[in-house]
Design a protein around this motif. Structure first.
Motif, PDB file in Angstrom:
ATOM      1  N   ASN A  93     -64.283 -42.630  37.381  1.00 30.80           N
ATOM      2  CA  ASN A  93     -65.148 -42.185  38.476  1.00 30.80           C
ATOM      3  C   ASN A  93     -65.405 -40.681  38.421  1.00 30.80           C
ATOM      4  O   ASN A  93     -66.483 -40.220  38.772  1.00 30.80           O
TER       5      ASN A  93
ATOM      6  N   PHE B 280     -52.719 -44.725  49.148  1.00 27.33           N
ATOM      7  CA  PHE B 280     -53.204 -43.345  49.200  1.00 27.33           C
ATOM      8  C   PHE B 280     -53.982 -43.177  50.489  1.00 27.33           C
ATOM      9  O   PHE B 280     -54.967 -43.870  50.702  1.00 27.33           O
TER      10      PHE B 280
ATOM     11  N   GLY C  24     -61.137 -47.230  38.955  1.00 30.07           N
ATOM     12  CA  GLY C  24     -60.568 -47.172  40.294  1.00 30.07           C
ATOM     13  C   GLY C  24     -59.809 -48.431  40.670  1.00 30.07           C
ATOM     14  O   GLY C  24     -59.419 -48.612  41.821  1.00 30.07           O
ATOM     15  N   ALA C  25     -59.565 -49.325  39.699  1.00 30.93           N
ATOM     16  CA  ALA C  25     -58.873 -50.576  39.998  1.00 30.93           C
ATOM     17  C   ALA C  25     -57.397 -50.345  40.308  1.00 30.93           C
ATOM     18  O   ALA C  25     -56.779 -51.110  41.042  1.00 30.93           O
ATOM     19  N   GLY C  26     -56.832 -49.282  39.740  1.00 28.82           N
ATOM     20  CA  GLY C  26     -55.411 -49.011  39.945  1.00 28.82           C
ATOM     21  C   GLY C  26     -54.580 -49.037  38.679  1.00 28.82           C
ATOM     22  O   GLY C  26     -53.347 -49.040  38.747  1.00 28.82           O
TER      23      GLY C  26
ATOM     24  N   PRO D  63     -61.914 -52.509  36.308  1.00 30.46           N
ATOM     25  CA  PRO D  63     -62.964 -51.507  36.496  1.00 30.46           C
ATOM     26  C   PRO D  63     -62.393 -50.157  36.931  1.00 30.46           C
ATOM     27  O   PRO D  63     -61.219 -50.048  37.264  1.00 30.46           O
TER      28      PRO D  63
ATOM     29  N   SER E  38     -60.375 -41.828  40.316  1.00 28.95           N
ATOM     30  CA  SER E  38     -59.850 -42.299  39.039  1.00 28.95           C
ATOM     31  C   SER E  38     -60.645 -41.649  37.913  1.00 28.95           C
ATOM     32  O   SER E  38     -61.749 -41.135  38.126  1.00 28.95           O
ATOM     33  N   GLY E  39     -60.073 -41.671  36.710  1.00 32.15           N
ATOM     34  CA  GLY E  39     -60.681 -40.978  35.572  1.00 32.15           C
ATOM     35  C   GLY E  39     -62.136 -41.353  35.336  1.00 32.15           C
ATOM     36  O   GLY E  39     -62.996 -40.492  35.156  1.00 32.15           O
TER      37      GLY E  39
ATOM     38  N   GLY F  98     -64.135 -43.321  29.338  1.00 31.68           N
ATOM     39  CA  GLY F  98     -63.375 -43.795  30.481  1.00 31.68           C
ATOM     40  C   GLY F  98     -64.174 -44.578  31.510  1.00 31.68           C
ATOM     41  O   GLY F  98     -63.632 -44.956  32.544  1.00 31.68           O
TER      42      GLY F  98
ATOM     43  N   SER G 113     -54.228 -46.690  36.214  1.00 30.47           N
ATOM     44  CA  SER G 113     -53.444 -45.470  36.007  1.00 30.47           C
ATOM     45  C   SER G 113     -52.356 -45.336  37.057  1.00 30.47           C
ATOM     46  O   SER G 113     -51.261 -44.843  36.773  1.00 30.47           O
ATOM     47  N   THR G 114     -52.652 -45.801  38.261  1.00 27.84           N
ATOM     48  CA  THR G 114     -51.640 -45.766  39.316  1.00 27.84           C
ATOM     49  C   THR G 114     -50.458 -46.651  38.935  1.00 27.84           C
ATOM     50  O   THR G 114     -49.294 -46.244  39.061  1.00 27.84           O
TER      51      THR G 114
ATOM     52  N   GLU H 125     -55.849 -45.342  28.140  1.00 32.69           N
ATOM     53  CA  GLU H 125     -57.121 -45.006  27.497  1.00 32.69           C
ATOM     54  C   GLU H 125     -56.952 -44.006  26.356  1.00 32.69           C
ATOM     55  O   GLU H 125     -57.576 -42.940  26.356  1.00 32.69           O
TER      56      GLU H 125
ATOM     57  N   SER I  56     -59.037 -36.687  43.428  1.00 33.65           N
ATOM     58  CA  SER I  56     -58.459 -37.926  43.953  1.00 33.65           C
ATOM     59  C   SER I  56     -59.150 -39.157  43.380  1.00 33.65           C
ATOM     60  O   SER I  56     -58.770 -40.273  43.699  1.00 33.65           O
TER      61      SER I  56
ATOM     62  N   LYS J  34     -66.572 -44.899  42.950  1.00 33.89           N
ATOM     63  CA  LYS J  34     -65.653 -45.412  43.967  1.00 33.89           C
ATOM     64  C   LYS J  34     -64.860 -44.257  44.576  1.00 33.89           C
ATOM     65  O   LYS J  34     -64.075 -43.610  43.900  1.00 33.89           O
TER      66      LYS J  34
HETATM   67  N1  ATP Z   1     -53.897 -38.618  44.215  1.00 33.90           N
HETATM   68  C1  ATP Z   1     -54.720 -39.515  44.791  1.00 33.90           C
HETATM   69  N2  ATP Z   1     -55.152 -39.330  46.063  1.00 33.90           N
HETATM   70  C2  ATP Z   1     -55.973 -40.235  46.647  1.00 33.90           C
HETATM   71  N3  ATP Z   1     -56.436 -41.333  46.042  1.00 33.90           N
HETATM   72  C3  ATP Z   1     -56.055 -41.567  44.783  1.00 33.90           C
HETATM   73  C4  ATP Z   1     -55.181 -40.682  44.091  1.00 33.90           C
HETATM   74  N4  ATP Z   1     -54.966 -41.162  42.847  1.00 33.90           N
HETATM   75  C5  ATP Z   1     -55.678 -42.305  42.758  1.00 33.90           C
HETATM   76  N5  ATP Z   1     -56.326 -42.563  43.920  1.00 33.90           N
HETATM   77  C6  ATP Z   1     -57.190 -43.719  44.186  1.00 33.90           C
HETATM   78  O1  ATP Z   1     -56.527 -44.882  43.774  1.00 33.90           O
HETATM   79  C7  ATP Z   1     -57.445 -45.806  43.187  1.00 33.90           C
HETATM   80  C8  ATP Z   1     -56.946 -46.237  41.833  1.00 33.90           C
HETATM   81  O2  ATP Z   1     -57.016 -45.158  40.921  1.00 33.90           O
HETATM   82  P1  ATP Z   1     -56.563 -45.266  39.400  1.00 33.90           P
HETATM   83  O3  ATP Z   1     -56.611 -43.900  38.831  1.00 33.90           O
HETATM   84  O4  ATP Z   1     -55.281 -45.997  39.305  1.00 33.90           O
HETATM   85  O5  ATP Z   1     -57.728 -46.160  38.763  1.00 33.90           O
HETATM   86  P2  ATP Z   1     -57.905 -46.661  37.266  1.00 33.90           P
HETATM   87  O6  ATP Z   1     -57.831 -48.131  37.293  1.00 33.90           O
HETATM   88  O7  ATP Z   1     -56.981 -45.958  36.360  1.00 33.90           O
HETATM   89  O8  ATP Z   1     -59.425 -46.255  36.976  1.00 33.90           O
HETATM   90  P3  ATP Z   1     -60.104 -45.630  35.643  1.00 33.90           P
HETATM   91  O9  ATP Z   1     -60.517 -46.764  34.797  1.00 33.90           O
HETATM   92  O10 ATP Z   1     -61.325 -44.943  36.182  1.00 33.90           O
HETATM   93  O11 ATP Z   1     -59.163 -44.698  35.015  1.00 33.90           O
HETATM   94  C9  ATP Z   1     -58.786 -45.093  43.150  1.00 33.90           C
HETATM   95  O12 ATP Z   1     -59.588 -45.589  44.188  1.00 33.90           O
HETATM   96  C10 ATP Z   1     -58.451 -43.643  43.377  1.00 33.90           C
HETATM   97  O13 ATP Z   1     -59.502 -42.999  44.060  1.00 33.90           O
END
Ligand code: ATP
Ligand code: MG
Lengths: 324, 519
Positions: B416, B28, B54-56, B52, B413-414, B441, B58-59, B173, B411, B401
């Protein structure tokens, strides 16, 4: 853990951009530059000092009203009544100076007061009755025009007050037409209020997500009403700059002004869906409209064709602003 | 299962590998959200995905599902590139259409219709009724989704995914706002599906769930996989330390900076209760009484739909009460708007963060500056420098984060995003802090920071009222607990070592049964 150290490089601001709208933000400046270059080649008269001063004077109305309209649209509202209210404001100042006292300040206050009242009504009906502002101001467009036509039975009203002409029309300051000075003052105030003040922050919040704004303690109704009032006041001021040159007010003034103003605001990068935009962008958008009006006339394009071109530009600008 | 080629075929027959992701990377704006991650799922297994905020996680899930393209790597199901019907996903951010009914949402995109192409609503409602009965849900198929609470919407999303009968079920989640009772129902459904050979990927920050439900666990941190292991080989402590990346005895950054934001207002301290609610009735609740003294943290345990959220919103001036009385430091108040409540020092951290909590397209800075504008204003203007300093402090304290404070909240994560919602109310002058699922979350590490901040509020004399479906949280955080059904509120019970989440669960159940008997 957090990468906040990067913030020095990006320098986020309260107003204006928040992320991916750089292209949209630059689009308006590029378009403005391209337009100037185009007309400079198309008409030898375009770049003369006299014509540039003309453009400044002609653009003042649109720019000043557009500053107000920016507040309204960032609030996710719209004001279609500006053209009719413009005529009514002009009539108010001319009538007051003709029939009450021929004092420039009183005339000016009358115009601004009429604008404020209509702005307040627009805002009040929108928030209290929950009618979309699109419909409220569409209705008000008819009401204000009707009143303007009715008071003098469609006849124009003359103004004969030299001080008034000086302050709002004919004098120059630092070599610039007074209308340009007014524009710059209003733009400067607009920048501070929208981008530096608490009120501006509330405007962005109300347009960005009204429910979240309310949950954060923002009185969104007051924010919306205030934005309509600001627009009304600026419509009043803009009418002075027109009657100050024309030496008269006519009830049919300002028809189609809303088209120019809304086009300028949207071209300037304000989202029609609320929550984002900049005053400087809006000024650039206004200049595009002003230069186009001027340039198309110089090129001998008929006013009907001008309307078609402007309509198409609005549609194009809105569809661009929808892209993420 | 067929084996398309000799190599992976023999492998997947032995281990029953259902889904195989290899070398996934995602960028990203130039930053890796995911880097070279391998992930596999076996048929009939529950695979927990942890890490944690923002770990990734959901991505990764969006890439597995296919709604977001990966920059590198591949995803295969049964040894073939994934196709759209293979995976059913419940995303972290709910995606139902509010104006449609439950049944219309569940059938969205493959409605049942007759020969004329007209939708057969009755038939769809009937099928959904069978489905919700099987899952044990108390939700009407004809109900428009906009009338449902966040938790009920979550249940509808889950039902929708289960209805698709896919080979792989992914839950991001799912329990972040569910109460124990619904969580148990969900677990039962998951076990049924598991028996049918479906593979389940399960993301959560409630780590006890991992031990109840999962067979294997994968932890990712900063976009990289750090561990895949059998759950039976792990214990809670070691799992926490893998997730947070700290030694088990290490402590995170402290919330000590926070005292800058909450000056003591001792003048306001009275002996009586700070917040007193008597016989209050409103939307979905009636005759509710409770008291919170200055410095007290009081929890409310209740089931979904008992009006907990509505109660908090009524105290905060979002809704009108129909009867009863709210007193603040002994003075009767009735706020006509949230603005009035906020200026009286009543703050609400709402449950629905996207609707009510943040302005998604605005930056962190702008969201927080708006909420903190009282402290940041210089006359009518905003002090830009002070705002940046304040926001930087909040970002540090809560470990938000983000690329920068100018990043739009959407942008993040949930978890955050949730921290941003909480940070809005870390400000002076808060006399009553109303928290509706405050840590939904949020990861284990940051949750402790939020608890510290909440305790800090209490020490400074604020009255804190917490609604949480996470009973472990109620136990950890609260001095007293009330049990709430839609028509009754219990006497407060002090929280002791015996007040475990299990105890809260059964005590609440007893109350619910009793209140039903009375009706
Ligand atoms: N559309 C986007 N544009 C820019 N950055 C993004 C976007 N989506 C996610 N990110 C970044 O990618 C990283 C991973 O996000 P992700 O949502 O996968 O975290 P997560 O592990 O699901 O966290 P959480 O436990 O808070 O849900 C984060 O740093 C987030 O800021
Ligand atoms: Mg996530």
């Amino acid at each position: 853990m957090n990468a906040i150290s990067a913030s020095a490089a990006t320098k986020p601001r309260f107003g204006g951009r928040s992320g991916g709208d750089f292209i949209r933000e630059y689009f308006v400046y590029i378009a403005l530059a391209a337009l100037i270059v185009f007309f400079a080649f198309a008409s030898p008269y375009f770049m003369t000092t006299q014509n540039v001063a003309n453009i400044g004077r002609q653009t003042a109305t649109v720019s000043i009203v557009a500053v107000g309209m920016a507040f309204v649209i960032i609030n996710a509202q719209i004001d279609l009544s500006v053209g009719s209210v413009f005529a009514l404001c002009g009539m108010a100042s001319a009538l007051v100076m003709q029939y009450v006292v021929n004092f420039w300040l009183l005339g000016a206050l009358a115009a601004v007061a009429v604008g404020v009242v209509f702005g307040f009504l627009n805002g009040l009906v929108t928030v209290k009755l929950g009618v979309p502002s699109f419909l409220v101001t569409l209705g008000m467009l008819g009401v204000a025009r009707g009143i303007a036509l009715l008071i003098t039975d469609t006849k124009p009203v003359l103004i004969s007050n030299p001080t008034y002409f000086q302050i709002f029309g004919e004098s120059t300051f630092l070599g610039l037409p007074i209308a340009v000075i007014w524009t710059l003052v209003i733009v400067a105030i607009g920048v501070v209020v929208l981008h530096k003040s608490i009120f501006g922050l509330r405007v962005f919040a109300t347009g960005g997500n009204p429910q979240a704004a309310r949950f954060t303690g923002v009185n969104t109704q007051r924010t919306i009403i205030s934005s309509f009032v600001i627009t009304g006041a600026l419509v009043g001021l803009a009418s002075l700059l027109f009657t100050g040159i024309a030496h008269a007010a006519r009830p049919d003034l300002g028809s189609g002004l809303e088209l120019d103003v809304i086009a300028a605001v949207i071209l300037g990068g304000v989202s029609l869906f609320g929550g984002r935009g900049t005053i400087i962008g809006v000024l650039a958008g206004s200049l595009i409209i002003g230069i186009m009006n001027n340039g198309l006339v110089l090129m001998g394009v008929s006013s009907s064709v001008q309307q078609i071109i402007k309509g198409i530009i609005i549609i194009a600008a809105v569809s661009l602003s929808k892209k993420r | 299962m067929s084996a398309p080629n000799a190599q992976s075929g023999s492998d997947s027959e032995e281990t029953g590998t259902l889904l195989q992701a290899t070398g996934l990377s995602k960028l990203f704006s130039g930053i890796y959200a995911l880097k070279d991650v391998d992930f596999d799922l076996k048929a009939g297994e529950v695979h927990a995905l942890l890490g944690p905020n923002g770990a990734g996680k959901s991505t990764l899930i969006k890439i597995l599902d296919g709604v977001q393209p990966q920059d590198e790597g591949s995803v295969e199901v049964d040894g073939r590139p994934r196709t759209s019907g293979d995976i059913a996903t419940v995303f972290q951010e709910l995606s139902l259409i509010p104006a449609l009914t439950v049944a219309q949402n569940i059938f969205l995109g493959n409605e049942i219709h007759n020969a004329l192409g007209l939708v057969r609503t009755g038939e769809m409602n009937r099928i959904v009724k069978v489905l919700t009965d099987r899952l044990g849900l108390n939700i009407r198929p004809e109900e428009p989704v906009e009338n449902l609470s966040v938790a009920s919407r979550q249940l509808v999303e889950i039902a929708k995914a289960i209805h698709r009968n896919a080979r792989v079920l992914v839950l991001d989640e799912p329990t972040s706002t569910l109460t124990k009772a619904d969580q148990l129902l969900l677990f039962k459904s998951i076990r049924d599906i598991q028996k049918a050979g479906v593979g389940i990927i399960y993301v959560t920050h409630r780590l006890t769930e991992v031990f109840e439900l999962a067979d294997r666990v994968t932890v990712i941190r900063d976009g990289r996989k750090v561990l895949t292991a059998q759950v039976s080989d792990m214990e809670m402590k070691s799992l926490v330390s893998v997730i947070t990346g700290t030694k088990t005895d290490e402590v995170g950054p402290s919330a000590q900076d926070f005292d800058r934001y909450v000056p003591a207002d001792e003048a306001q301290l009275t002996d009586g209760p700070r917040l007193q609610v008597s016989m209050l009735s409103g939307d979905r609740f009636s005759n509710i009484s409770l008291t919170v003294a200055p410095g007290q943290i009081v929890g409310i345990a209740g089931l979904i739909g008992t009006g907990r959220t509505e109660l908090l919103e009524t105290i905060a001036g979002v809704r009108r009460s129909s009867a009863g009385d709210i007193r603040l430091d002994g003075k009767s108040v009735s706020f006509k708007s949230t603005a009035q409540a906020v200026s009286a020092g009543v703050a609400l951290v709402p449950e629905d963060r996207h609707q009510s909590g943040v302005i998604l397209q605005h930056s962190i800075l702008r969201n927080l500056a708006l909420a903190h504008s009282k402290a940041l204003r210089r006359g009518p203007l905003m002090d830009d420098g002070a705002a940046r300093t304040l926001v930087r402090g909040l970002i540090d304290t809560l470990q938000i984060k983000a690329v920068s404070m100018g990043s739009p909240v959407q942008s993040l994560s949930g978890g955050n995003q949730q921290k941003v919602v909480f940070a809005k109310w870390m400000q002076p002058g808060v006399r009553v802090l109303l928290l509706d699922e405050p840590t939904q979350g949020v990861d284990v590490g940051a949750r402790q920071e939020i608890y510290k901040v909440i305790h800090r509020f209490a020490e400074e004399g604020a009255a804190v009222l917490v609604v949480s479906s996470d009973f472990v949280e109620l136990q950890e955080l609260c001095d007293e607990i009330y049990f709430m059904t839609s028509t009754t509120m219990s006497e407060p019970e002090p929280v002791t070592a015996e007040t475990t989440d299990q105890y809260i669960y059964s005590a609440l159940n007893e109350r619910v049964i009793k209140s039903h008997e009375r009706d």
